[in-house]
Every structure is written in C-alpha cells, then in structure tokens.
Design a protein around this motif. Structure first.
Motif, PDB file in Angstrom:
ATOM      1  N   LEU A 162      11.526   2.025   7.152  1.00  0.00           N
ATOM      2  CA  LEU A 162      10.682   1.877   5.969  1.00  0.00           C
ATOM      3  C   LEU A 162      11.133   0.750   5.047  1.00  0.00           C
ATOM      4  O   LEU A 162      10.393   0.361   4.142  1.00  0.00           O
ATOM      5  CB  LEU A 162      10.653   3.191   5.183  1.00  0.00           C
ATOM      6  N   LEU A 163      12.340   0.222   5.291  1.00  0.00           N
ATOM      7  CA  LEU A 163      12.853  -0.855   4.441  1.00  0.00           C
ATOM      8  C   LEU A 163      12.874  -2.198   5.157  1.00  0.00           C
ATOM      9  O   LEU A 163      13.533  -3.130   4.707  1.00  0.00           O
ATOM     10  CB  LEU A 163      14.264  -0.507   3.941  1.00  0.00           C
ATOM     11  N   LEU A 164      12.158  -2.303   6.251  1.00  0.00           N
ATOM     12  CA  LEU A 164      12.065  -3.578   6.964  1.00  0.00           C
ATOM     13  C   LEU A 164      10.974  -4.447   6.337  1.00  0.00           C
ATOM     14  O   LEU A 164       9.901  -3.954   5.965  1.00  0.00           O
ATOM     15  CB  LEU A 164      11.759  -3.341   8.446  1.00  0.00           C
ATOM     16  N   LEU A 165      11.244  -5.729   6.256  1.00  0.00           N
ATOM     17  CA  LEU A 165      10.312  -6.657   5.631  1.00  0.00           C
ATOM     18  C   LEU A 165       8.940  -6.624   6.291  1.00  0.00           C
ATOM     19  O   LEU A 165       7.903  -6.654   5.617  1.00  0.00           O
ATOM     20  CB  LEU A 165      10.883  -8.083   5.688  1.00  0.00           C
ATOM     21  N   GLU A 166       8.902  -6.548   7.616  1.00  0.00           N
ATOM     22  CA  GLU A 166       7.646  -6.618   8.355  1.00  0.00           C
ATOM     23  C   GLU A 166       6.978  -5.256   8.496  1.00  0.00           C
ATOM     24  O   GLU A 166       5.930  -5.152   9.141  1.00  0.00           O
ATOM     25  CB  GLU A 166       7.895  -7.211   9.748  1.00  0.00           C
ATOM     26  N   ASN A 167       7.544  -4.219   7.909  1.00  0.00           N
ATOM     27  CA  ASN A 167       7.066  -2.853   8.111  1.00  0.00           C
ATOM     28  C   ASN A 167       6.647  -2.242   6.769  1.00  0.00           C
ATOM     29  O   ASN A 167       7.065  -1.139   6.422  1.00  0.00           O
ATOM     30  CB  ASN A 167       8.188  -2.010   8.741  1.00  0.00           C
ATOM     31  N   GLN A 168       5.811  -2.968   6.034  1.00  0.00           N
ATOM     32  CA  GLN A 168       5.454  -2.565   4.683  1.00  0.00           C
ATOM     33  C   GLN A 168       3.946  -2.384   4.515  1.00  0.00           C
ATOM     34  O   GLN A 168       3.140  -3.017   5.196  1.00  0.00           O
ATOM     35  CB  GLN A 168       5.966  -3.591   3.674  1.00  0.00           C
ATOM     36  N   LEU A 169       3.614  -1.509   3.581  1.00  0.00           N
ATOM     37  CA  LEU A 169       2.239  -1.296   3.142  1.00  0.00           C
ATOM     38  C   LEU A 169       2.193  -1.610   1.646  1.00  0.00           C
ATOM     39  O   LEU A 169       3.109  -1.234   0.911  1.00  0.00           O
ATOM     40  CB  LEU A 169       1.832   0.164   3.387  1.00  0.00           C
ATOM     41  N   PRO A 170       1.161  -2.305   1.163  1.00  0.00           N
ATOM     42  CA  PRO A 170       1.104  -2.599  -0.274  1.00  0.00           C
ATOM     43  C   PRO A 170       1.216  -1.316  -1.096  1.00  0.00           C
ATOM     44  O   PRO A 170       0.567  -0.315  -0.788  1.00  0.00           O
ATOM     45  CB  PRO A 170      -0.268  -3.265  -0.448  1.00  0.00           C
ATOM     46  N   PHE A 171       2.005  -1.373  -2.157  1.00  0.00           N
ATOM     47  CA  PHE A 171       2.232  -0.160  -2.933  1.00  0.00           C
ATOM     48  C   PHE A 171       0.972   0.305  -3.646  1.00  0.00           C
ATOM     49  O   PHE A 171       0.798   1.502  -3.899  1.00  0.00           O
ATOM     50  CB  PHE A 171       3.359  -0.382  -3.958  1.00  0.00           C
ATOM     51  N   PHE A 172       0.072  -0.627  -3.972  1.00  0.00           N
ATOM     52  CA  PHE A 172      -1.146  -0.205  -4.672  1.00  0.00           C
ATOM     53  C   PHE A 172      -2.006   0.701  -3.797  1.00  0.00           C
ATOM     54  O   PHE A 172      -2.814   1.481  -4.304  1.00  0.00           O
ATOM     55  CB  PHE A 172      -1.939  -1.408  -5.197  1.00  0.00           C
ATOM     56  N   VAL A 173      -1.835   0.612  -2.469  1.00  0.00           N
ATOM     57  CA  VAL A 173      -2.538   1.528  -1.569  1.00  0.00           C
ATOM     58  C   VAL A 173      -2.014   2.945  -1.771  1.00  0.00           C
ATOM     59  O   VAL A 173      -2.791   3.906  -1.902  1.00  0.00           O
ATOM     60  CB  VAL A 173      -2.377   1.090  -0.103  1.00  0.00           C
ATOM     61  N   LEU A 174      -0.685   3.085  -1.786  1.00  0.00           N
ATOM     62  CA  LEU A 174      -0.086   4.401  -2.024  1.00  0.00           C
ATOM     63  C   LEU A 174      -0.479   4.915  -3.403  1.00  0.00           C
ATOM     64  O   LEU A 174      -0.762   6.114  -3.584  1.00  0.00           O
ATOM     65  CB  LEU A 174       1.440   4.313  -1.911  1.00  0.00           C
ATOM     66  N   ASP A 175      -0.478   4.043  -4.386  1.00  0.00           N
ATOM     67  CA  ASP A 175      -0.795   4.436  -5.754  1.00  0.00           C
ATOM     68  C   ASP A 175      -2.230   4.942  -5.862  1.00  0.00           C
ATOM     69  O   ASP A 175      -2.515   5.921  -6.561  1.00  0.00           O
ATOM     70  CB  ASP A 175      -0.571   3.239  -6.675  1.00  0.00           C
ATOM     71  N   GLU A 176      -3.144   4.283  -5.169  1.00  0.00           N
ATOM     72  CA  GLU A 176      -4.543   4.707  -5.184  1.00  0.00           C
ATOM     73  C   GLU A 176      -4.716   6.070  -4.513  1.00  0.00           C
ATOM     74  O   GLU A 176      -5.418   6.950  -5.033  1.00  0.00           O
ATOM     75  CB  GLU A 176      -5.410   3.662  -4.483  1.00  0.00           C
ATOM     76  N   PHE A 177      -4.045   6.250  -3.374  1.00  0.00           N
ATOM     77  CA  PHE A 177      -4.113   7.555  -2.697  1.00  0.00           C
ATOM     78  C   PHE A 177      -3.526   8.656  -3.575  1.00  0.00           C
ATOM     79  O   PHE A 177      -4.038   9.772  -3.621  1.00  0.00           O
ATOM     80  CB  PHE A 177      -3.363   7.504  -1.372  1.00  0.00           C
ATOM     81  N   LEU A 178      -2.438   8.322  -4.261  1.00  0.00           N
ATOM     82  CA  LEU A 178      -1.781   9.295  -5.114  1.00  0.00           C
ATOM     83  C   LEU A 178      -2.698   9.725  -6.257  1.00  0.00           C
ATOM     84  O   LEU A 178      -2.712  10.892  -6.658  1.00  0.00           O
ATOM     85  CB  LEU A 178      -0.491   8.703  -5.674  1.00  0.00           C
ATOM     86  N   SER A 179      -3.491   8.790  -6.766  1.00  0.00           N
ATOM     87  CA  SER A 179      -4.395   9.109  -7.882  1.00  0.00           C
ATOM     88  C   SER A 179      -5.498  10.070  -7.452  1.00  0.00           C
ATOM     89  O   SER A 179      -6.094  10.747  -8.303  1.00  0.00           O
ATOM     90  CB  SER A 179      -5.017   7.822  -8.435  1.00  0.00           C
ATOM     91  N   ILE A 180      -5.778  10.136  -6.166  1.00  0.00           N
ATOM     92  CA  ILE A 180      -6.808  11.046  -5.658  1.00  0.00           C
ATOM     93  C   ILE A 180      -6.275  12.471  -5.559  1.00  0.00           C
ATOM     94  O   ILE A 180      -7.026  13.443  -5.670  1.00  0.00           O
ATOM     95  CB  ILE A 180      -7.313  10.564  -4.283  1.00  0.00           C
TER      96      ILE A 180
END
Length: 367
Positions: A162-180
């Motif tokens: 989860l801490l690899l440079l090439e293995n990331q998802l934009p945090f705003f995606v997680l934030d949007e899902f969390l708001s739901i």
C-alpha cells in the motif's frame, strides 16, 4: 505513382501526429501525481517497486501473480456493502463522476475502458476503507476463516504494497466513498490509517501534523511520507547539517572497519544484526548490490539529515596517523589477540632492556 505514395505517407504521418496532439491536449499533466518509478531507479531492483500480493490502482492490476488475491478484495466489498446497506450503484455512480479527475492523477496513460476503470476504483477504494475502519483491530478480524489477513505476515506485506509509488489510488476517491458511508469523520479515517501502518510496520514512526488538511492529501504514500518521523533514538543523535560537506558516499562497513571503526561481520549481515537496517529484499547479496549501485541514482541535498555524520566519518578516515596505524595492524596483526600478544611482548622487551640498563648503571657505579 511515386507522388501518390508520398501523399499517402504524408497523410498518415499527419493523422498520427494529430492523434498524439489530441491525446496530450485531453490530459492535464499538471494534475498528475501518481507516477511510474523512473527506469534508471528500476534498474537497481525492479521487484521492490512492484506489489507482492495486492494491486491498488491501474498500473499493476493485470499482473498474473496478483489476480489470485482479487477474490479477497471482492469478499471485502461484499462485507462492506452488507454492513453499510448502501447500494453498489451509489458508489459506481460516484466513481463515474470522478473518472476523468482520477485518470488525470496518473502520469501514464491508463489503458482501461471506462467500465473497467470505474469498477477498479470501487473495488480498490472500498477494500481500503473496509480494511482500515472495519477490519483492522477488531477481534473477529483476526479469527475469520479463509481470510488471507489471518496471518500477520501477510498484513505486513500488504502494508508495504500500500506504500508503493505505483500502487496508489487518489485519496479524494477514498474521501468521496467515505462521505457516502455513515462515517463522515475524515480525521478518524486518517487516524485509523496511521494506526494500521504504525502497527504493521513498527519501525515506521508517524505523527499527524496539525492542522491536517485532508484536501491536500494526494494518496496513502504521500500521507505517510508527509507525516513520517525519524525514530526517537535517531533524533536524539541528530546534529545540524554541515553546509560544505562533500556528500560523497562514505566507505563500506568493511572498509570502515579496516580504518578502526569497529565492525566484526559482513556489511549487510552486521548492519541487520545490529538493527540498523531491515532486509525486506531477500538475500544479503541483494541488499549489498542495492547499496553498491544506489549512488548512481540518488543525489543528496545540502541539508541531508546525516551530513554531519558523513563529515565526521570522512575526517576520521582521512587522518594519516589512523590510516598508518591501521595499515600496520592489518599487515602484521590479523586478529585482536595478535595485537594484544604483540603489545605484551613489546612491553616485556622494554622492561628487560630497562633492567639491563639499570644493571650496567649499577656496575659502572661500583667500578
């Protein structure tokens, strides 16, 4: 006929270039912050830059050795949907609205259809939320049957993935899902993430820098990087950077040992045994190769954290007397006992000569 052929080549070349221009115009490179590791760094050891068990994001999702673990992400998605009672369509719709922005976060073109990309966002994003908030730290989490994370070793590998440079998802995606979901406390989510990484990677020291601006978080790696600390023990020995130090890499552990800085084993084995480094690469030889080649690809700044230590080590190694003393020791005395015995022998000779001198002095007096 030749003119007709040239005309066809001209038209084809123009079409190809116009397509390239259209592609580059449709992508906002200023928004990109999830990159591939540069080729010259990957040459050192490509394996350490790629996930071992789980892919997150588009760069490695098609790797064969990672596909077997997809079933666990699907299982976590099912558990998440059952727990929150929110229809899957809600998260898919949110992902569709974020698709263009999310694609622009990746510096490299993502060769996935809209359906594939949106599905990837939902699967990976809800997997991370389920892991961090609902799974990690709860007692049932550790007792679940058929769960890859039942073994803590796999959790450690996952944390590294989860801490690899090439293995990331934009945090705003997680934030949007969390708001739901019913959990709308963004700081709580960040604290759970920190708790996860601090537990799975115990040598990683994290401290939230307040005030925390969630909108500024780019992805999990950036969050950990921006809030990572040097260990308490290391910080106690920190000295101000040396502005004019020659930041060439100092000698190897073996060479330092030859100059009187005490080491007793092979470089990597010694540093591992002393807890200075942790070998996550595999063999000692792989680590040694990485250190031997790293100076070809890493450039140090003037405020390098350990510049003062490098300066003092280099000063010590450059002193002629230290070098002469060590050359003498290593040429004639191969073990510490040789040195001790020779010192005793030399002291005995000096004592004997002093005694002889005293005897002759006494005899000369009586004569």
């Amino acid at each position: 006929m030749a003119a007709n052929f040239r005309g066809q080549v001209l038209q084809k070349a123009v079409e190809n270039l116009e397509k390239e221009l259209d592609d580059i115009s449709s992508k906002s490179f200023s928004d990109s912050f999830i990159f591939r590791v540069p080729h010259h760094l990957r040459q050192v050891n490509a394996r350490v830059f790629e996930p071992q068990i789980f892919s997150i994001g588009p760069y490695h999702c098609d790797k064969d050795h990672l596909k077997a673990m997809k079933i666990h992400k699907v299982r976590y998605l099912r558990n998440f949907l059952q727990r929150t009672a929110t229809p899957l369509e809600t998260y898919v719709a949110a992902s569709i609205s974020m698709e263009e922005s999310a694609r622009n976060c990746y510096a490299e073109a993502v060769n996935m259809s809209s359906g594939e990309f949106v599905a990837m966002m939902v699967l990976d994003g809800l997997f991370i939320i389920e892991l961090m908030i609902y799974k990690f730290g709860s007692a049932p989490f550790w007792r679940e049957e058929n769960d890859i994370f039942k073994q803590k070793l796999n959790l450690t590998i996952l944390a590294q993935d989860l801490l690899l440079l090439e293995n990331q998802l934009p945090f705003f995606v997680l934030d949007e899902f969390l708001s739901i979901t019913e959990i709308r406390d963004r700081l709580y989510f960040v604290l759970k993430i920190f708790d996860f990484f601090s537990t799975m990677l115990p040598n990683l020291y994290l401290e939230i820098t307040l005030p925390l601006v969630v909108d500024d978080i780019k992805h999990l790696l950036a969050m950990v990087h921006d809030n990572g600390l040097v260990s308490t023990e290391a910080s106690n020995y920190h000295e101000p950077p040396v502005a004019d130090v020659n930041l060439e890499f100092i000698l190897s552990a073996t060479e330092l040992s030859a100059r009187g800085i005490q080491f007793k084993k092979d470089d990597v084995a010694l540093l591992s045994d002393c807890g200075i480094i942790q070998n996550w690469l595999g063999t000692h030889e792989e680590v040694a190769n990485m250190f031997n080649n790293i100076d070809d690809y890493v450039h140090l700044s003037a405020d390098f954290y350990y510049s003062s230590i490098i300066s003092r080590v280099n000063d010590y190694c450059d002193r002629r007397w230290n070098l002469l003393k060590l050359r003498l020791r290593h040429k004639y005395f191969h073990t510490p006992w040789d040195w001790v015995l020779m010192s005793i022998f030399a002291a005995t000779i000096l004592l004997f000569l002093s005694l002889v001198q005293s005897i002759f002095s006494v005899l000369a007096y009586f004569k």
